[in-house]
Design an enzyme around this catalytic site. Structure first.
Site, PDB file in Angstrom:
ATOM      1  N   HIS A  76       1.889  -3.578   0.566  1.00 52.28           N
ATOM      2  CA  HIS A  76       2.939  -3.064  -0.313  1.00 52.28           C
ATOM      3  C   HIS A  76       3.183  -4.074  -1.420  1.00 52.28           C
ATOM      4  CE1 HIS A  76       6.768  -1.402  -1.655  1.00 52.28           C
ATOM      5  NE2 HIS A  76       6.356  -0.292  -1.078  1.00 52.28           N
ATOM      6  N   ASP A  79       3.873   4.881   5.080  1.00 54.80           N
ATOM      7  CA  ASP A  79       2.909   5.973   5.239  1.00 54.80           C
ATOM      8  C   ASP A  79       2.055   5.841   6.492  1.00 54.80           C
ATOM      9  OD1 ASP A  79       3.557   7.350   2.830  1.00 54.80           O
ATOM     10  OD2 ASP A  79       2.597   5.726   1.733  1.00 54.80           O
TER      11      ASP A  79
HETATM   12  N1  CMC Z   1      -6.447  -3.065   2.785  1.00 53.82           N
HETATM   13  C1  CMC Z   1      -7.193  -4.148   2.496  1.00 53.82           C
HETATM   14  N2  CMC Z   1      -6.856  -5.071   1.581  1.00 53.82           N
HETATM   15  C2  CMC Z   1      -5.706  -4.899   0.918  1.00 53.82           C
HETATM   16  C3  CMC Z   1      -4.870  -3.793   1.173  1.00 53.82           C
HETATM   17  C4  CMC Z   1      -5.273  -2.847   2.152  1.00 53.82           C
HETATM   18  N3  CMC Z   1      -4.514  -1.790   2.427  1.00 53.82           N
HETATM   19  N4  CMC Z   1      -3.787  -3.852   0.352  1.00 53.82           N
HETATM   20  C5  CMC Z   1      -3.946  -4.970  -0.393  1.00 53.82           C
HETATM   21  N5  CMC Z   1      -5.089  -5.608  -0.057  1.00 53.82           N
HETATM   22  C6  CMC Z   1      -5.587  -6.888  -0.586  1.00 53.82           C
HETATM   23  C7  CMC Z   1      -6.080  -6.724  -2.025  1.00 53.82           C
HETATM   24  O1  CMC Z   1      -7.451  -6.373  -2.037  1.00 53.82           O
HETATM   25  C8  CMC Z   1      -5.813  -8.113  -2.556  1.00 53.82           C
HETATM   26  O2  CMC Z   1      -6.795  -8.974  -2.051  1.00 53.82           O
HETATM   27  P1  CMC Z   1      -7.325 -10.244  -2.930  1.00 53.82           P
HETATM   28  O3  CMC Z   1      -6.126 -11.120  -3.105  1.00 53.82           O
HETATM   29  O4  CMC Z   1      -8.403 -10.834  -2.123  1.00 53.82           O
HETATM   30  O5  CMC Z   1      -7.801  -9.653  -4.236  1.00 53.82           O
HETATM   31  C9  CMC Z   1      -4.498  -8.515  -1.904  1.00 53.82           C
HETATM   32  O6  CMC Z   1      -4.480  -7.772  -0.663  1.00 53.82           O
HETATM   33  C10 CMC Z   1      -3.262  -8.187  -2.726  1.00 53.82           C
HETATM   34  O7  CMC Z   1      -3.263  -6.792  -2.999  1.00 53.82           O
HETATM   35  P2  CMC Z   1      -2.935  -6.129  -4.392  1.00 53.82           P
HETATM   36  O8  CMC Z   1      -3.880  -4.979  -4.588  1.00 53.82           O
HETATM   37  O9  CMC Z   1      -2.849  -7.154  -5.464  1.00 53.82           O
HETATM   38  O10 CMC Z   1      -1.484  -5.573  -4.097  1.00 53.82           O
HETATM   39  P3  CMC Z   1      -0.692  -4.524  -4.954  1.00 53.82           P
HETATM   40  O11 CMC Z   1       0.722  -4.903  -4.855  1.00 53.82           O
HETATM   41  O12 CMC Z   1      -1.251  -4.378  -6.317  1.00 53.82           O
HETATM   42  O13 CMC Z   1      -0.979  -3.136  -4.184  1.00 53.82           O
HETATM   43  C11 CMC Z   1      -0.814  -1.353  -2.652  1.00 53.82           C
HETATM   44  C12 CMC Z   1      -0.125  -2.593  -3.232  1.00 53.82           C
HETATM   45  C13 CMC Z   1       0.194  -0.608  -1.796  1.00 53.82           C
HETATM   46  C14 CMC Z   1      -1.249  -0.425  -3.789  1.00 53.82           C
HETATM   47  C15 CMC Z   1      -2.043  -1.795  -1.800  1.00 53.82           C
HETATM   48  O14 CMC Z   1      -1.604  -2.618  -0.745  1.00 53.82           O
HETATM   49  C16 CMC Z   1      -2.809  -0.594  -1.255  1.00 53.82           C
HETATM   50  O15 CMC Z   1      -3.639  -0.020  -1.969  1.00 53.82           O
HETATM   51  N6  CMC Z   1      -2.556  -0.191   0.026  1.00 53.82           N
HETATM   52  C17 CMC Z   1      -3.202   0.975   0.615  1.00 53.82           C
HETATM   53  C18 CMC Z   1      -2.559   2.252   0.092  1.00 53.82           C
HETATM   54  C19 CMC Z   1      -1.187   2.483   0.669  1.00 53.82           C
HETATM   55  O16 CMC Z   1      -0.966   2.399   1.866  1.00 53.82           O
HETATM   56  N7  CMC Z   1      -0.226   2.832  -0.219  1.00 53.82           N
HETATM   57  C20 CMC Z   1       1.151   3.160   0.187  1.00 53.82           C
HETATM   58  C21 CMC Z   1       2.146   2.172  -0.325  1.00 53.82           C
HETATM   59  S1  CMC Z   1       3.772   2.350   0.398  1.00 53.82           S
HETATM   60  C22 CMC Z   1       4.380   3.904  -0.019  1.00 53.82           C
HETATM   61  C23 CMC Z   1       4.390   4.252  -1.455  1.00 53.82           C
HETATM   62  O17 CMC Z   1       4.313   3.474  -2.386  1.00 53.82           O
HETATM   63  O18 CMC Z   1       4.497   5.443  -1.697  1.00 53.82           O
END
Ligand code: CMC
Length: 416
Positions: free
Chosen positions: A305, A362
């Site tokens: 998140h 989720d």
């Molecule tokens: N699985 C594997 N790696 C992950 C995941 C995941 N679910 N989420 C983040 N990472 C890694 C990402 O690759 C990055 O790694 P590195 O530092 O090596 O590049 C690190 O963790 C930081 O992630 P980020 O992408 O910079 O984080 P963000 O704040 O931009 O993204 C997120 C947040 C929710 C979009 C992302 O965690 C994600 O895509 N999760 C899976 C989809 C999901 O469950 N979404 C629902 C969110 S909660 C409800 C809502 O918003 O509606």
């Protein structure tokens, strides 16, 4: 004394930037006048370090895993209040007393009739359409009926057209479900609670009384947990569209479109699909390895998140609700076992630990909806149903905030 930050540029120019303090939470550097005084913009793709507005609705402490609506903790609201009280709380700032609640329910009932025009819009869609595409269109279509209600033309007392959206959305989502499944629509029964009524409009008399009560209670909790989440992507979209003076319903349509994405609300559908894939393959470790591989775009859905760097408090409540629903149904769920197994591995794995990746809202919600026999393509519309309250509340706050300006970010130009 108010705190300030000193910015010193390489040309020797020094400016002071005020640090704003909210009621709680970290200080916020005020860069409002930065361009005017220095000719510089800030660069922050994805708004990782940027507050786009001030708000008195929802508070999140991502490090501690805290979520509050209008100062009330989410656990207290989910356990001790029903969803219509939470709607009232979000809109009015206080929980209703019995009299206020009764009046509010009558208002919801009065405003709940879905216009024939919207019913016809739903019927015009092919049965193969994704329900979110229909929902986007339903809100867009409602903007034709409420078009005079633009952002610069509302007063804070005039909540009725916002409550209309909240009152109509359960029937709209239920009709979408029945349309794509080739079933007759079911009229609202206003003797029932908001959640019982929604369940009945979806499934008619498919469940006995005990199951109806169990499922309606679980849905009510799901609605409460999804009702608002401060400046998430879909709410930011609603505010952005509204900041241009566009109508509430046009703004809501943008909210639904944004929520659909799998990194946002669409994750609940993606989680269940992922759990089913893991069930078929029987190999959890393979999915963990894929998620950790930086060359593989696959992410563990329902994990991570932007704001929570701790267990999402909503996921904790939903995990317990999963146990309760499946326990009462005397069902063992292979998907719940896989989800718990996945969580256990991920919470110990260095990759997830160092990045502070925990289950989010989720991760467990779909398992409950799956137990109610709600098909996975309806999970995100149900999220949208609940979030409509947050979008409406945030839109009013935006429309009545003297600081609101058209949301117009700048860019770092790198073209020819
Ligand atoms: N699985 C594997 N790696 C992950 C995941 C995941 N679910 N989420 C983040 N990472 C890694 C990402 O690759 C990055 O790694 P590195 O530092 O090596 O590049 C690190 O963790 C930081 O992630 P980020 O992408 O910079 O984080 P963000 O704040 O931009 O993204 C997120 C947040 C929710 C979009 C992302 O965690 C994600 O895509 N999760 C899976 C989809 C999901 O469950 N979404 C629902 C969110 S909660 C409800 C809502 O918003 O509606």
């Amino acid at each position: 004394m108010d705190k300030k930050a000193l910015l010193e540029l390489s040309n020797g120019l020094k400016i002071e930037l005020p640090i704003l303090n909210g009621t709680v939470g970290p200080g916020v550097l005020n860069i409002k006048d930065l361009y005017r005084t220095t000719g510089l913009f800030t660069y922050d793709p994805g708004f990782v370090s940027t507050a786009s507005c001030s708000s008195a609705i929802t508070f999140i402490d991502g490090d501690e895993g805290v979520l509050k609506y209008r100062g009330h903790s989410i656990a207290d609201l989910a356990e001790n209040n029903n969803f219509t009280a939470v709607i009232y709380l979000l809109l009015h700032g206080e929980l209703p007393n019995l009299e206020q609640h009764k009046k509010f329910l009558l208002k919801i009932e009065k405003l709940s009739k879905v216009p024939e025009q919207v019913v016809n819009v739903i019927k015009a869609f092919p049965k193969t359409a994704h329900p979110m595409s229909i929902l986007i269109t339903c809100f867009a279509s409602l903007s034709a009926l409420y078009h005079e209600r633009h952002g610069n033309n509302v007063n804070s007392e005039d909540l009725d057209f916002g409550i209309s959206a909240i009152a109509q959305v359960p029937a709209i989502v239920a009709m979408i479900y029945r349309h794509i499944n080739d079933q007759e629509f079911i009229n609202a029964n206003n003797e029932l609670s908001y959640s019982e009524n929604f369940l009945r409009m979806m499934f008619g008399d498919a469940f006995d009384n005990a199951k109806s009560a169990l499922f309606a209670k679980a849905l009510d909790k799901i609605f409460t947990l999804h009702a608002d989440h401060e400046q998430n992507a879909s709410t930011a979209a609603v505010r952005l569209v509204g900041s241009a003076g566009s109508s509430l319903f046009a703004s809501l349509s943008a909210g639904v479109a944004t929520l659909w994405g799998p990194t946002h609300g669409g994750a609940n559908e993606a989680v269940i699909n992922m759990l089913k894939e893991i069930e078929q393959s029987g190999d959890i470790d393979k999915f963990i390895e894929k998620a950790k591989d930086d060359k593989d775009p696959f992410k563990l859905m329902g994990f991570g998140h932007r704001v929570y760097k701790n267990y999402d408090p909503r996921a904790r409540i939903l995990k317990n609700a999963c146990n309760e629903v499946l326990g009462k149904l005397e069902q063992s769920s292979e998907l719940l076992k896989i989800a718990k197994g996945l969580e256990k591995i991920a919470l110990k794995d260095e990759y997830f630990v160092t990045r502070k990746l925990y289950p989010n809202v989720d991760f467990y919600s779909g398992i409950i909806m799956n137990a109610i026999d709600i098909p996975s393509n309806m999970f995100t519309p149900i999220f949208a149903l609940a979030r409509t309250t947050g979008w409406v509340t945030q839109w009013y706050e935006m429309a009545n905030d003297k600081e609101t300006k058209i949301n117009r970010p700048r860019q770092l130009y790198v073209g020819k």
